[in-house]
Design a protein around this motif. Structure first.
Motif, PDB file in Angstrom:
ATOM      1  N   LEU A 151     -32.950  11.600 -23.502  1.00  0.00           N
ATOM      2  CA  LEU A 151     -31.791  10.719 -23.647  1.00  0.00           C
ATOM      3  C   LEU A 151     -31.162  10.846 -25.032  1.00  0.00           C
ATOM      4  CD1 LEU A 151     -32.956   7.503 -21.762  1.00  0.00           C
ATOM      5  CD2 LEU A 151     -31.299   9.222 -21.015  1.00  0.00           C
ATOM      6  N   HIS A 152     -31.966  11.162 -26.051  1.00  0.00           N
ATOM      7  CA  HIS A 152     -31.436  11.379 -27.396  1.00  0.00           C
ATOM      8  C   HIS A 152     -30.487  12.580 -27.391  1.00  0.00           C
ATOM      9  CE1 HIS A 152     -31.452  11.211 -31.767  1.00  0.00           C
ATOM     10  NE2 HIS A 152     -31.706  12.514 -31.803  1.00  0.00           N
TER      11      HIS A 152
ATOM     12  N   LEU B 152     -11.750  10.888 -28.141  1.00  0.00           N
ATOM     13  CA  LEU B 152     -11.414   9.519 -27.749  1.00  0.00           C
ATOM     14  C   LEU B 152     -11.690   8.549 -28.888  1.00  0.00           C
ATOM     15  CD1 LEU B 152     -10.598   7.425 -25.546  1.00  0.00           C
ATOM     16  CD2 LEU B 152     -13.054   7.266 -25.033  1.00  0.00           C
ATOM     17  N   VAL B 153     -12.799   8.727 -29.575  1.00  0.00           N
ATOM     18  CA  VAL B 153     -13.140   7.852 -30.697  1.00  0.00           C
ATOM     19  C   VAL B 153     -12.104   7.980 -31.800  1.00  0.00           C
ATOM     20  CG1 VAL B 153     -14.839   7.443 -32.517  1.00  0.00           C
ATOM     21  CG2 VAL B 153     -15.596   7.866 -30.190  1.00  0.00           C
ATOM     22  N   ILE B 154     -11.691   9.203 -32.099  1.00  0.00           N
ATOM     23  CA  ILE B 154     -10.683   9.408 -33.141  1.00  0.00           C
ATOM     24  C   ILE B 154      -9.363   8.774 -32.730  1.00  0.00           C
ATOM     25  CG2 ILE B 154      -9.309  11.184 -34.312  1.00  0.00           C
ATOM     26  CD1 ILE B 154     -11.851  12.942 -34.233  1.00  0.00           C
ATOM     27  N   TRP B 155      -8.979   8.941 -31.468  1.00  0.00           N
ATOM     28  CA  TRP B 155      -7.739   8.328 -30.995  1.00  0.00           C
ATOM     29  C   TRP B 155      -7.827   6.801 -31.058  1.00  0.00           C
ATOM     30  CZ3 TRP B 155      -6.701   5.095 -26.834  1.00  0.00           C
ATOM     31  CH2 TRP B 155      -5.349   4.826 -26.620  1.00  0.00           C
TER      32      TRP B 155
ATOM     33  N   LEU C  74     -22.909  13.330 -25.403  1.00  0.00           N
ATOM     34  CA  LEU C  74     -21.881  12.383 -24.976  1.00  0.00           C
ATOM     35  C   LEU C  74     -20.999  11.980 -26.155  1.00  0.00           C
ATOM     36  CD1 LEU C  74     -20.915  10.800 -22.482  1.00  0.00           C
ATOM     37  CD2 LEU C  74     -22.430   8.960 -23.195  1.00  0.00           C
ATOM     38  N   MET C  75     -21.625  11.692 -27.290  1.00  0.00           N
ATOM     39  CA  MET C  75     -20.833  11.329 -28.466  1.00  0.00           C
ATOM     40  C   MET C  75     -19.968  12.505 -28.930  1.00  0.00           C
ATOM     41  SD  MET C  75     -23.171   8.845 -30.824  1.00  0.00           S
ATOM     42  CE  MET C  75     -24.329  10.101 -31.237  1.00  0.00           C
TER      43      MET C  75
ATOM     44  N   LEU D 179     -20.102   5.073 -24.471  1.00  0.00           N
ATOM     45  CA  LEU D 179     -20.082   5.472 -25.874  1.00  0.00           C
ATOM     46  C   LEU D 179     -20.916   4.511 -26.722  1.00  0.00           C
ATOM     47  CD1 LEU D 179     -18.884   7.569 -27.760  1.00  0.00           C
ATOM     48  CD2 LEU D 179     -16.924   6.075 -28.056  1.00  0.00           C
ATOM     49  N   ILE D 180     -20.837   3.226 -26.423  1.00  0.00           N
ATOM     50  CA  ILE D 180     -21.657   2.230 -27.126  1.00  0.00           C
ATOM     51  C   ILE D 180     -23.136   2.523 -26.910  1.00  0.00           C
ATOM     52  CG2 ILE D 180     -22.344  -0.206 -27.118  1.00  0.00           C
ATOM     53  CD1 ILE D 180     -19.370  -0.866 -26.570  1.00  0.00           C
TER      54      ILE D 180
END
Length: 143
Positions: free
Chosen positions: A34-35, A48-51, A41-42, A89-90
């Motif tokens: 999962l790590h 998306l995070v940057i946007w 995933l990140m 994402l969280i």
């Protein structure tokens, strides 16, 4: 003596259809896999995070479009899908952070037993899921 010990199955040539349904991965193995998944995933959601960050801090108008993404969606993407991707994402961030701290702690101590590894893996799993549920409830407006 040998017949009193429980015989464990040997997996030499693993057949995906017959052997994998009976194979039980230990908690440390689950956390490790999962790590890696959370890191991927990140990485893939980084645009998306940057946007999201750019639209949330540029101006008041862009912040309103940021908020509207979670209320009415982005273009053809419904708001619930935006929230689910944000929830993923969280989880990825929380799990990756906690598993990374677990790995660093194990590297620093150099005295990790099998039971300590199992316990720390269970703590990482429980904490990441609990925090994700709490933040997901906030994201979906339950409190």
């Amino acid at each position: 003596m040998a017949d009193t010990l429980k015989q464990r199955p040997e997996f030499r040539n693993i057949n995906a259809l017959s052997d994998l349904p009976h194979y039980r991965l230990p908690p440390a193995g689950i956390v490790s896999i999962l790590h890696r998944i959370s890191g991927l995933l990140m990485f893939f959601l980084l645009p998306l995070v940057i946007w999201l960050f750019d639209t949330s801090v540029s101006s008041e108008v862009s912040f309103e479009s940021f908020r509207a993404a979670f209320v009415s969606g982005i273009g053809f993407v419904p708001a619930v899908l935006v929230k689910l991707v944000t929830l993923a994402l969280i989880w990825a961030y929380l799990h990756h952070l906690m598993a990374g701290v677990r790995h660093v702690r194990m590297d620093i101590s150099h005295t990790v037993s099998k039971e300590q590894g199992r316990q720390s893996a269970l703590v990482v799993l429980a904490a990441s899921v609990t925090l994700t549920v709490l933040l997901g409830a906030k994201l979906f407006g339950l409190y």
